[in-house]
Enzyme design. Structure first.
Site, mmCIF file in Angstrom:
data_model
loop_
_atom_site.group_PDB
_atom_site.id
_atom_site.type_symbol
_atom_site.label_atom_id
_atom_site.label_comp_id
_atom_site.label_asym_id
_atom_site.label_seq_id
_atom_site.Cartn_x
_atom_site.Cartn_y
_atom_site.Cartn_z
ATOM 1 N N GLY A 1 -49.444 61.106 13.696
ATOM 2 C CA GLY A 1 -49.258 60.070 14.701
ATOM 3 C C GLY A 1 -47.900 59.433 14.542
ATOM 4 N N GLN B 1 -41.558 53.070 15.413
ATOM 5 C CA GLN B 1 -41.063 53.724 14.197
ATOM 6 C C GLN B 1 -39.745 54.461 14.411
ATOM 7 O OE1 GLN B 1 -45.154 55.575 13.627
ATOM 8 N NE2 GLN B 1 -44.448 55.440 11.503
ATOM 9 N N LEU C 1 -45.689 57.444 8.007
ATOM 10 C CA LEU C 1 -44.345 58.029 7.943
ATOM 11 C C LEU C 1 -43.289 56.975 7.632
ATOM 12 C CD1 LEU C 1 -44.542 60.505 10.961
ATOM 13 C CD2 LEU C 1 -44.659 61.052 8.532
ATOM 14 N N HIS D 1 -54.066 52.608 13.897
ATOM 15 C CA HIS D 1 -52.887 52.505 13.027
ATOM 16 C C HIS D 1 -51.610 52.443 13.879
ATOM 17 C CE1 HIS D 1 -50.546 53.910 9.293
ATOM 18 N NE2 HIS D 1 -49.675 54.085 10.276
ATOM 19 N N GLU D 2 -51.501 53.336 14.867
ATOM 20 C CA GLU D 2 -50.286 53.369 15.710
ATOM 21 C C GLU D 2 -50.192 52.122 16.584
ATOM 22 O OE1 GLU D 2 -48.367 55.417 14.655
ATOM 23 O OE2 GLU D 2 -49.704 56.924 13.834
ATOM 24 N N HIS E 1 -48.567 49.432 14.787
ATOM 25 C CA HIS E 1 -47.095 49.565 14.786
ATOM 26 C C HIS E 1 -46.497 48.870 16.007
ATOM 27 C CE1 HIS E 1 -46.116 52.071 11.361
ATOM 28 N NE2 HIS E 1 -46.958 53.026 11.712
#
Ligand code: NI
Length: 182
Positions: free
Chosen positions: A46, A51, A92, A133-134, A137
């Site tokens: 993902g 990011q 990441l 999770h994304e 972000h």
């Protein structure tokens, strides 16, 4: 190749709150393609636009083992959530660090696809964890924020050490049998 640079914790740009995508056009689709390429190359399952220093509400995922289930979510919203699940996560933007995080086990997500069409998807298991999770972000939030300040300090130091090590030693990018990197 059109790989993008992934920001790493504690880069303050990762704390930016993303704004809604206003037009799903060819420029956005080029960004989506570059994000998939960057995610697959990393490798990860993902990637949120935050990011790669683009502060738009956009994320991509592929939780399949053979890279056959690319999903793109533009302006995603969680419209229903159910249950809870604790999984070990990596990110990441926080390389080589893994920690257990509690999330909803199932989520229903509404978003636009790469053609600008609205869709809804029921996600569970790894995809549910990945989308949550994304979406964090996009709010400027990282999975390490769920940990104690002490643990976060330790992670910051560990990452500094890893970065120095990476400068002197050829990076070994062998993907271990570790938790998913999202
Ligand atoms: Ni992440």
């Amino acid at each position: 190749m059109n790989k993008l640079t992934i920001l790493e914790f504690p880069d303050p740009r990762l704390r930016t709150r993303a704004t809604p995508v206003e037009a799903v056009d060819d420029d956005l689709r080029a960004l989506i393609d570059a994000m998939f390429e960057t995610m697959y190359a990393a490798p990860g399952i993902g990637l949120a636009a935050t990011q790669v220093d683009v502060h738009k509400r956009l994320l991509v995922t592929d939780v399949s083992a053979d890279k056959t289930e690319p999903l793109c979510f533009i302006n995603p919203e969680i419209i229903d959530r159910e249950g809870s699940i604790i999984t070990e996560e990596g990110c990441l933007s926080v390389p080589e660090i893994y920690a257990k995080v509690e999330r909803a086990e199932r989520v229903r997500v509404r978003a636009l696809n790469r053609d600008g069409m609205e869709f809804e998807i029921d996600a569970d298991g790894l995809l549910a964890v990945c989308v949550q999770h994304e979406m964090d972000h996009l709010e400027g939030k990282l999975f390490v924020d769920y940990l104690s300040e002490l643990k976060r300090q330790r992670i910051r130091k560990q990452l500094e050490k890893n970065r120095k090590h990476r400068e002197t030693v050829e990076p070994s990018l062998g993907a271990g049998d570790h938790a998913p990197v999202i």
